[in-house]
Every structure is written in C-alpha cells, then in structure tokens.
Design an enzyme around this catalytic site. Structure first.
Site, PDB file in Angstrom:
ATOM      1  N   GLU A 110       3.479 -10.045  12.400  1.00 61.16           N
ATOM      2  CA  GLU A 110       3.741 -10.767  11.157  1.00 61.16           C
ATOM      3  C   GLU A 110       2.496 -11.318  10.492  1.00 61.16           C
ATOM      4  OE1 GLU A 110       8.230 -12.278  11.940  1.00 61.16           O
ATOM      5  OE2 GLU A 110       6.597 -13.285  12.992  1.00 61.16           O
ATOM      6  N   CYS A 119       8.381 -13.762   8.854  1.00 60.60           N
ATOM      7  CA  CYS A 119       7.805 -15.041   8.466  1.00 60.60           C
ATOM      8  C   CYS A 119       7.308 -15.893   9.619  1.00 60.60           C
ATOM      9  CB  CYS A 119       8.830 -15.849   7.676  1.00 60.60           C
ATOM     10  SG  CYS A 119      10.177 -16.516   8.686  1.00 60.60           S
TER      11      CYS A 119
END
Lengths: 788, 297, 171
Positions: free
Chosen positions: A741, A372
């Site tokens: 990510e 995240c």
C-alpha cells in the site's frame, strides 16, 4: 535479528508460480464455481436515499418463470437476521425492513434457477416508498434539526454522530500553537478527501452451499479474511463454526473491498439453508460501486505550528468522517479512525493532537478501504500537503524543508508525539536518492525558465511514512480476534513442502513470495515449496490480507515456522551424524560437521529420515506451525517526486515524470515488489486526478459505474520509475516491512503538490483532489493564466 | 446488467432490413455495432420487442473515394478508419474523430453509420460530418434519398429525420481540395469517455489564403450536435489568423448550450468550446497549408 | 422470447447450442460452455475483462449477443496454448510479471494478440493505445507493455519475415 537470513531465495526475481493457471484462463474465481442444482440470487435495491417502505409486493416476482423464492427483510427479521454487526461495532441492515438508508440499499433477495430469471424477478418486485428528507452533507448531519438517520439505535446514539475520538497531548499542542502564533509561524489547511472505491476488476460474490445431510455450510467467498469471516458467520448466523467452511479461491483483486461481510453473502447463505440448494450471488459493477465498502470521505482541518525557520513543532488535526448509513468500516476495533494518527509522518513533531468526529449520512456504508493501511492514505496526504504549505510560508524549497525536519536515522526506534514507535527509517537517504534520480536542481532551473515564458511546470514531493503489519495482539483485534497470523509447514518424506498460511492473496503473489521465505530458510528451491491458503478447513487461523500485513505478520510466522523445521532437522542430523547439535554448521540446504564439511546431511535426507529413521526421542515427521504475534508494526517509507506540466488552455495535468523511491526493508522478490509499486502508484494517481464517488443533494449516487468512475487506463497512467533503499525492520525475523500500500499512500500528494507547485508563484496553496481539468482551469482563470 | 427479453431477426440485405422495419414499426431497433444499444438493453433503459441485426448485410462496409466524394458505407467500423491510409492522408479529421470514439476494442464493432443515426449529441462523428458538410444516403420503402447533414439532426435529443422504416446506408464526404484541411479536437476525462466538449473544424482556402468554406461542429455541448453557423460565417473571406480564429471561437462558444454535469460545469465547457475551436482551426489551417500531415495515432 | 440454434467455432472446435435472443456472448461462454477464462468486470462495456477474438477482432463479449456469434470463429484464452506450447503472449506475461490477480489477464492477452496481428512492431505508445480498452487495477500497465514487447519480438522472430520498422522498438 535479520542477520540470520540466508540469501538462497530471498531477493531473487523468481517468476511467479501462480501464473501457470492464470495465463491459461484456469484461475478459479468465485463466479467460475458451478455446482449441481445451483440457484442464483439477485438483489432488489432502493432507488431512494432515505425512505420508509410502505408496501413490498413479491407476488408478481414469484410468478416470473424460474423464480423460486423472494426473501424479504421481514423474513430475515423472523430469523433474527435482518440486522448484522459490523466490524466497527455498529449494526447494519441485511435487508431493509421498514426503512431504507441509502440509494442502492438491499431490500429483497430473489432466488431463481438462472441469472436471467433472477434479474427478471428483481424487476417484478413492487415496492412503494415514502421518501424522507435526505442528509448528504456530513456537516448538516450534526445540525440540531437534522433528521435522525438511525432511529434503530437512538437509545445508545441519539444523534447522527457515531463517535468522537481523540488522541495526543491537547494542552501541550495548544501551548505550542500559542508560542508559534507569537514567535513563529502557524499555517492551516482545509482538505477534503472525497469518497472513492477500491473497484477490483472482480466484483464481490459468493456461492453458499448448505448440505443438509452433513450439516456443513461451504461458502466460496470473495474474502480477504476467510477465517475471520467464518467466525463471524458462526456468531451471526448461529451455525457451529466447525461446520462452516469458507473458501477464498482465486480473487480478482481486493484492495480492501473484500474485507466486510455484505448483505448478499448473508442472503445467499439463508437462501441455501432454506432451499437446500447451493445459491450463487455475484454483484454487478453498479452494485459494487454503489453499495460496498468505500474509502476516504474525510473532511480535514489541519494546522501546523513551526519556528520561523520552518522547524516543525506541533500538529493539530480535526476531521469530520462521513461513514454513510452504517459504520461498516473495517479496522482494528480499538482504532475507530484506523491508524490516522500516523499523521505526524516523517517529521519530528514535539506535540500533536488529533480528533475525529464520525457521522452518518444517507450514503452507502463503509469508510476504510482502497489500499489505505487503515486511514494512512488520509494521514499521509494531510501532512505532505501541509508541509508544502509551510514551505511556501517560510519561503523554503519543499525538499529542503523536509530534509530539515526529517526524523534522523539515529533517532530510531522513534516514539512519535502520537505514541507510535517507528521501527527504523532513513528518510533523508530516500529523498536524496529520488532527488538525484530526477536531477532535482535541474528541474528547478527548468521550472524557473519555463515560468518566465509563461509555461506552468510543477514539481511535487511526498516523503511518506507508512505503518503496517497490524498487529500486536494487545492492541489490535478484528471483531475481538487478535491480529496475529500463521504458517503451517509440512515437509514430505521426499523433501517437498506443502505450507499453508493464514493470509489471503488477491494478486500479491503469496504462492511465490512465501515459498521464497521458506526456501531461503531451508536452502531449497521455491519450486519444491507449494503454498496454499484461503480454505478455512485446512489453513491455520489467520486474519487475512489487507493493510499490507501479510509480509510483516504471516511472513514472520513463515520464517519462524521454517526455523522450527530447521531446528528439528538439526536434531535429526545430530542423531544421524552421531555428533552433538553444537558440532553442526548450516549452509543453505545442509547441515555438516564442523571441520568435516564432507560429513553432512541435506535437508531432503533429513526429511526422509524424519519418517524412516527418526531419533527415538523425537516425534516422527517433519512439520511445524507458528502463530506470530508481532511485537510492533512495521514502518515502510519512501520519497516520491512528480513532475507535471499544466495545459493552460484546458487545465489538464500531464504527468511528465514520476520517480518513486521505496523502502520496504528486506525485499523478498524484487519483481513482485516492483509490480506492487506500479499498481499502487496507479491507485494513487487515480484519486489524485480522476476518481470520485459522490451523491447529489437527493442522495443519487454519481460516478457509480465504470463510465463515470474513472479508473485510469494505460493512456492516463505514466511510465512509473522506481528505485529502492533498504532499511530492514529490526524486529522482523527477515527484516521485511511490507510494501503493497505504500505507493497508494504516498502518491496522491506527490501529484497534488506538483500541481500546486506549478501555481504556487501566483499564491495557490491547495486544490482538493481529484484535481480535474476544470478545477485547474478555474484557478488559471481566476489568476489570469488561462490561455489557448 | 441482464437485458429483458426480446426477439431477434437477422436482415441479409437492405431491402430485407427495410421490410422488417416496416413490419415491426417502433417495436424494433436496428442492431449494428451494438455498443450503444446493448448497454441500454442491459440497463433496461430501452425495451424493444425485436432487434433487427444488420451486421450480415454484405457491401455496407467500405471507404472509397471516387469523383470528388468519399463514400463511407454505413456499417464501416471505426477501426477501419483508424488504419486506413486514405483517411490518414486525405481525411485526417476523420482519423481524429474515429480514434477518439470509445476505445480500440469497441471500435472494432462500432459503426460510423450507427454513430450518426443514434443521434447522441455526445457521439463524435456528428460534429465532424457537420463540419464537412456530409450527405446521408438513406434507403426506405420509397427508395433511396440523400439528406444533407444539416437536415439530418432535429432539435430534439436522439432524433434524426430518418423516417420510421429508413436505414442509413452511406455517408458522403466532399473530397478535399489542395488547400482544405480539417481537424477534430476532443477533450475527454479519460480515454474511452464521451467528450467534455469536442470541436470539428474544416476550412477551404483560396489561393490568397482567404477562407472560402468553413464548417464547425460541436460535440456534447447541447441537446443535439451543433453546427456553429455564426462562427462559420465569421471566417468567410478572411485569412485565418489569431484575430479571426479567436472571433470564430468566441462565436462557437456562444452557440453552445452546455449543462453542468459530471464532465464539468457550464462555464468550463463553454470556455473549452472556445479553446478547442481555436486549436481545431489552427490545426485545420496547418493541414490546409501543408504544414502538418496526417492525423493523430 | 425467441431461441436460436447457433453453431460457433471456438478455438477450433465447433459448438452447437440453442440460445435465447438475449443471452450475452460472455454468459454463453462462461455459464453454458464452461469456458470460464473470459471474465466479467463491469456493466458498461468499459473494462475489457470479457475480451475475446471474433473473426480475429478483439471484442467485448459482454456487448455482443451469443446469437450474433453464429457462424463465426472465436478465440478465447483457453485456445492460446497449442500442443503444450504457450503462445508468446502468455510467455511474455509470465516472463515480465504482467499479471497479479489474473482477472484482467485473459482479456488483456486477447487484445494484445489482435494488436500484434495488425501491428507486429508497435511502439510503447501504440501498445498503450491498443490496450486502452482493457482496465487493470493491479499492475499499473508498465509490465503489460513489456510483455507485449516481448511477445512482439518472439512473434517477429518466429515469423522470419522482414518487417518494416514501426516507430521504434521497446524498452
């Protein structure tokens, strides 16, 4: 500046060095470690979400053949270890003493001579619980009459609210909204991003081995940050840090799951200390999903103020963050909501204000995980969703609206209204490339034709900005340790290199990519550079790998360390060639005399000379260390376009096409980058359509095993299409930004936007993820669109 | 994760298996494919004292069509149906079913017999066998008997009419005629999952295209596998067109008793029974009239 | 609790041992025989990290008892390389970057080998169906498909027998 980069090694699709052991099944994962006399631990867990422990009887367990000991919360309390600090400034129970706070919470630790005996021991521990009222809804946690979930800290936190955090210009933002309400456009959107779990295929675990004779504790640990864990073990357990050795061997995936310290680790260490034997603890999948660090669980209310023509002016976001029973979220200390305030995204907002209220509920602890980038997934989701809502409101195509509002390339470095300084970007180029690759105009025409026939096709865009590479020490620390990173390079006399870095791969390919960085700086083959990491006895101190920080921080340290090596080699070359350093030129692998290219020394010759014929004014040997404190974060970005077709009978979403254009600056290894993108996109698909962990009203976890936690298989996963633009980072030694990510940050909203787009013509503006078939079907049914 | 203790014995013949069942009574469980049983043991949701492994019994894995009957040995692995040309060409409804069971690795061991005898309403073969009007051959201390599928499942969950020491040895499916066709349509959250809902439909048409036989079975929308009798009845003597298909689908949906759970809310599941029934009947019709050959991969 | 003497051939070598009835095959391989290349990833027979070949069939070794393997022939990842020569599937995984953390890789490769033995020229769709019982969290499957296609072609070449075309070739 990145213009100094030598191309030898960088940009090559070098096949991975680490593959050799993995394809032979010779990886060394924590559960592969077996030591003489090793014992096994297994955990007794609470079936209740909230309860008092009235009685804990271990007598039957102690009689189970093979069971040697059962550690309880009271045992730990006597040693001051029943509670431990979290990375978010909270405390977390190691073993419950008198109360449990979530289903699956750790209550006792059974130590036995075999895995099987330990499991039998767990079954034999007898616990009487007195259930207490359960709080599952975070909004209810804030009610006046809500039960206080954390009486242990009631003096410093008298309610279930953990913190209130805010940033931005509240009054300027409010004024902009007032103006837009009068003369422009205001849109708002409530969005819930449910709890999900990183679920690497290897669960968490450790082997703790305390050797009484040497006083040394060695822990093989599923750790994404071995040095930080060592320091925390020293502080929490009161053991001397130079006698703790953390070894992260091979890790079977991490995705943020292996950043926190879990009770099982502490219990295994205690068990080893008390039994004098190594103790292995490996959780099973249900334990992993039900008790270790989850991601998301954000209830977001977002508002956007714009001019009538769709030019954005202000963003206002209020979020309720559900952290579960303990705030064990892993993020830099000064940022309790992580980097959530990147939520102005790729757009030029003049004003913004964000606030987050965090609460406790009776659920497993955590909050920040699952690829995240410290809440950037949440931030990017909300802005990309609400931009689409704005597009509908002002009647503009979502691509056009984005192009109109992108931060322009000449605006970089760009200071956002929430105080981030974006290093570089070219959002328009990425979006236009994606649009060209999918023939966007053609898709819109096709959509119109299909719509006329009653077929539901959607096109979704996500033009995200990432923020990674934490981070400058002034602002970024983990448990007080600044977030620098490091590289140590040792060149052997025969010109081969052993390098060690402070980050920790869980599949990202560091043994290859970091070798390529060094190889590029020194003009060698990556074959001649071996990279190690994960052993805190030998690797230089680093903060580990998560939030895509390895390339931006340790990658920079590596390039700079290699340049130090080259600088010293230059001195040796000047000495050997009997010229001044200014008379030397460099080409990959070699210094030579200006104007006399035949007169030179290879890096290998210079390495040998460092040991055999070293200038008297230099130290012998050829090695260098760099600890790198980054001047800024880096800002990868991209544009994704997703095409979906909806099944009007079942509500299933079929992804027909997904085009991902990514910009991570300088690309070290395009094959590795592509692999990271494929994997990250799949972990973006998962939350969009499949994965969710939730709790029923009694606090029973739902989706806590791989039957119900829907990890996509090869059948759900589309054939990902990828492309690149390259906009280097101006402040990074090789211009690289990191990429791991980005796809998980960018993908979910591309898919969500596509589904909404398929239904926008009947007024649909939002469907919460995961967009399950029944959610779609309900919408179809409400609008009379359900068919056979 | 780790099972509790139990004893293990191997049966090398059907009589031996029956004798072992008699000996151990309800302390014993049959181990066939094991991919329903072993997970239950690992979560300690079942605690039999002894496992009777029947995998080594020779002659229980076969697919043979003789004299108008398809004989399926009870130990036949799902994977065998996946690759059988006989199944693909003449019993595509069974290929639809087998390829939807769990995943391909599990299917190497999961057995058709086990899928039926375990009586899990979430399993796929019960609905298909109900639609086909199959017959279960079982062997016990009193010898062999044949149970029509409609009498095989009771109205209690996970229960069949197998007597305590009986084991299923063969499944018999009527061979198709020139104008019969069937299909199984399974809606799942992802590959490898149990059905959100599944509908099996098998029809036989006369020379005028009117339905002379209709079998409709429902998966995972009730406490047991469901035979949608009124839906079946509604089709008899009719042509299979939109009107008759929709009427049957409505009746099938009404016959279902789904509950809300992680696979969806009640209204959705019931609506899916209807939708899947339409799709299964359309596909069955296409196969019965030669417009579509073979099953899905 | 009964114990059983078993004799199992693994990668061509016979292993004899006494096992408890309840010992799972995967634990016997990993903990007793120290063949740790086969991995454990879940507890619901969902992930396939534990896949080995039992009498040529891809098998989730967490869902089989060790005692059930008695008298059978197993292949695990440790048996793929022969005389210093990598199996085409190992080569393919390396060439096509079909692994990142490596944890699902042994199981994925064994499933792929069984797939190719039964279907030497699979289409992309057939490959995706074939590996749908093996979860990967890192690669997104695209490169795994490419690796299987690579191995299929290598195996067809070395078999040097004409094979009928499947539903079309690869990428």
């Amino acid at each position: 500046m990145s213009t100094e980069v030598h191309k030898h090694g960088l940009g090559e699709a070098y096949k991975r060095k680490e593959d050799a052991r993995f394809i032979r099944g010779k990886g060394n994962y924590v559960d592969d470690v077996q030591l003489p006399g090793m014992l096994y631990g297994d955990i007794v867990r609470s079936p209740y979400a909230h309860a008092l422990i009235k009685r804990l009887d271990i007598s039957a367990a102690l009689k189970v053949p093979g069971v040697l000991a059962v550690i309880t919360g009271k045992d730990l309390e006597a040693a001051g270890l029943a509670w431990m600090p979290t990375l978010s400034g909270d405390t977390e129970a190691v073993l419950a003493v008198d109360r449990v706070h979530f289903q699956m919470q750790e209550v006792a630790f059974v130590v036995a001579t075999s895995r099987y005996a330990a499991a039998d021991g767990v079954e034999a521990v007898d616990v009487d619980y007195e259930p207490l009222p359960v709080v599952i809804d975070p909004k209810k946690a804030l009610d006046q009459d809500a039960p206080l979930l954390r009486p242990d800290k009631k003096d410093r936190q008298p309610t279930n609210q953990i913190y209130h955090w805010e940033t931005g210009d509240r009054s300027g933002t409010d004024a902009a909204f007032a103006e837009a309400a009068a003369n422009g456009v205001v849109v708002q959107q409530d969005m819930y991003i449910p709890r999900i779990h990183p679920a690497p295929i290897e669960t968490c675990g450790c082997v703790a081995d305390f050797q009484k004779a040497t006083g040394k504790l060695t822990v093989w640990l599923t750790s994404q940050a071995p040095h930080a864990h060592r320091t925390l073990f020293a502080i929490v357990a009161g053991l001397p840090e130079h006698r703790i050795r953390i070894i992260s061997p091979d890790l079977g995936g991490g995705f943020g799951n292996k950043v926190p310290i879990y009770p099982g680790y502490v219990c295994a260490v205690v068990a080893s200390l008390t039994t004098g034997h190594p103790v292995k603890w490996i959780e099973d999948r249900s334990e992993n999903l039900g008790s270790t660090g989850f991601g998301r669980d954000y209830h977001i209310h977002a508002e956007l103020a714009a001019d009538k023509d769709g030019t954005v002016q202000a963003l206002r976001v209020h979020t309720l963050a559900d952290h579960g029973a303990f705030d064990a979220a892993a993020q830099p200390t000064k940022f309790p909501a992580g980097l959530f305030h990147i939520c102005t995204g790729s757009y030029d907002f003049k004003h913004a204000f964000v606030d987050v209220d965090a609460v406790h509920t009776n659920k497993a602890p955590g909050g920040i995980a699952y690829r995240c980038s410290f809440r950037v997934t949440e931030a990017s989701y909300l802005i990309e969703r609400i931009m689409d809502t704005l597009a509908r409101e002002v009647g503009k195509d979502p691509a056009d609206l984005r192009l109109q509002n992108f931060i322009k390339p000449e605006a970089f470095p760009y200071r956002s209204s929430l105080d981030w300084t974006y290093d570089s970007g070219n959002y328009e180029a990425a979006l236009r490339l994606a649009m060209k690759n999918v023939d966007y105009e053609g898709l819109r025409r096709e959509q119109a034709e299909k719509r006329a026939r009653g077929e539901l096709m959607g096109i979704g865009i996500s033009s995200f900005t990432e923020i990674v590479g934490a981070g400058p020490g002034k602002h970024f620390d983990i448990a007080g340790i600044q977030m620098f990173d490091s590289c140590e390079i040792r060149v052997h006399p025969t010109g081969k290199i052993l390098a060690r870095i402070g980050v920790q791969t869980q599949g990202q390919g560091h043994e290859t990519t970091f070798a390529q960085i060094i190889a590029a700086e020194l003009g060698m083959s990556p074959d001649d550079v071996d990279v190690e990491h994960g052993d805190t006895d030998t690797a230089p101190y680093g903060l580990g790998t998560y939030a895509s920080r390895s390339t931006p921080v340790a990658g920079a340290a590596t390039a700079l360390a290699a340049r130090k090596v080259r600088d010293k080699a230059k001195k040796i070359a000047a000495y050997l060639l009997e010229v001044g350093e200014d008379d030397l030129e460099w080409e990959p692998g070699r210094f030579y005399v200006k104007g006399a290219p035949g007169k030179g020394k290879t890096i290998q010759e210079l390495a040998f000379a460092a040991y055999s014929n070293c200038p008297p004014y230099l130290e012998p040997g050829l090695e260098a260390v760099n600890y790198y404190d980054p001047p800024n974060l880096t800002y990868p970005f991209g544009s994704y376009i997703c095409v979906v077709d909806l099944d009007r009978g079942t509500g299933e979403v079929h992804i027909r096409r997904f085009m991902a254009v990514d910009d991570c600056g300088t690309i070290i290894n395009p094959m590795v980058v592509e692999g990271q993108i494929h994997g990250g996109l799949t972990q973006g698909l998962a939350p969009a359509l499949y994965e969710e962990l939730y709790y029923d009203e009694d606090g029973n976890i739902r989706g806590g095993n791989f039957q119900d936690y829907l990890i996509p298989t090869s059948m759900e996963t589309p054939h990902w299409e990828t492309d690149r633009t390259v906009t280097p980072s101006p402040h990074h030694p090789i211009g690289a930004k990191g990429v791991g990510e980005s796809p998980t940050v960018g993908a979910p909203q591309a898919i969500a936007n596509a589904v909404v787009d398929a239904l926008a013509h009947v007024g649909v503006r939002h469907i919460d993820i995961p967009i399950t078939p029944w959610k779609v079907w309900q919408v179809l049914n409400e609008h009379g669109l359900a068919a056979d | 994760m780790i099972p509790g203790s139990f004893d293990y014995v191997q049966a090398n013949s059907v009589p031996e298996a029956v004798a072992l069942l008699e000996q151990h009574g309800d302390e014993a469980k049959i181990l066939a494919g094991g991919h329903s049983l072993i997970p239950l043991l690992r979560f300690r949701l079942a605690a039999p004292a002894v496992l009777i492994d029947i995998n080594r019994i020779a002659g229980l894995e076969y697919l043979q069509e003789t004299d108008g009957v398809l004989h399926i040995g009870a130990l036949t692995r799902e994977a065998a149906l996946d690759v059988s040309p006989l199944i693909r060409t003449r019993y595509p409804i069974l290929l639809d079913t087998s390829t939807g069971v769990a995943d391909p690795v599990v299917r190497n061991w999961a057995t058709v017999g086990g899928n039926l005898a375990h009586a899990d309403p979430a399993n796929d073969h019960p609905a298909t066998m109900l639609a086909l009007g199959a017959r279960m051959v079982v062997v016990g201390p009193a010898g062999e008997r044949v149970i029509p599928i409609e009498e095989f499942f009771t109205d209690a969950t996970f229960e069949t009419t197998l007597q305590p020491s009986e084991i299923l040895t063969e499944i018999r499916v009527p061979a198709p005629t020139a104008s019969s066709g069937g299909a199984y349509v399974k809606l799942e959250r992802k590959v490898g999952d149990y059905a959100i809902a599944g509908v099996a439909a098998s029809v036989t048409l006369d020379s005028g295209g009117l339905v002379t036989y209709a079998g409709i079975g429902l998966t995972n929308v009730g406490p047991t596998p469901i035979k949608a009798r009124s839906a079946e009845q509604s089709l008899l003597g009719k042509a299979l067109d939109d009107s008759s298909i929709h009427q049957a689908a409505d009746l099938a949906a009404a016959a279902s008793q789904p509950v809300s759970d992680m696979r969806g809310p009640v209204e959705y599941k019931r609506a899916m029974v209807r939708t899947l029934c339409v799709r299964a009947l359309r596909k069955a019709h296409a196969r019965a009239t030669g417009q579509e050959e073979g099953g899905r991969v | 609790m009964s114990t059983h003497h078993i004799s199992v051939t693994i990668n061509g070598t016979v292993y004899e041992d006494d096992v408890d009835s309840r010992t799972l095959l995967v634990h016997w391989l990993r903990d007793h025989l120290r063949l740790t290349g086969t991995h454990i990833g879940c507890d619901t027979s969902s992930c396939g990290a534990c896949t080995v070949l039992v009498d040529g069939k891809a098998t989730k070794s967490c869902t089989m008892l060790a005692v059930q393997a008695n008298g059978r022939q197993l292949m695990t990842v440790e048996g793929l390389e022969q005389n210093g020569q990598l199996h085409p599937i190992q080569e393919g995984f390396h060439e096509k970057h079909a692994l990142q953390c490596g944890y699902c890789t042994p199981g994925m490769m064994l499933t792929s080998i069984a797939l190719l033995q039964n279907n030497p020229n699979p289409s992309e769709h057939e490959i995706r169906v074939g590996i749908s019982g093996n979860l990967c969290r890192c690669t997104g499957y695209v490169n795994i498909v490419r690796a299987v296609q690579y191995a299929a072609e290598k195996m067809r070449e070395s078999a040097q027998v004409p094979v009928s075309a499947g539903e079309g070739g690869g990428q």
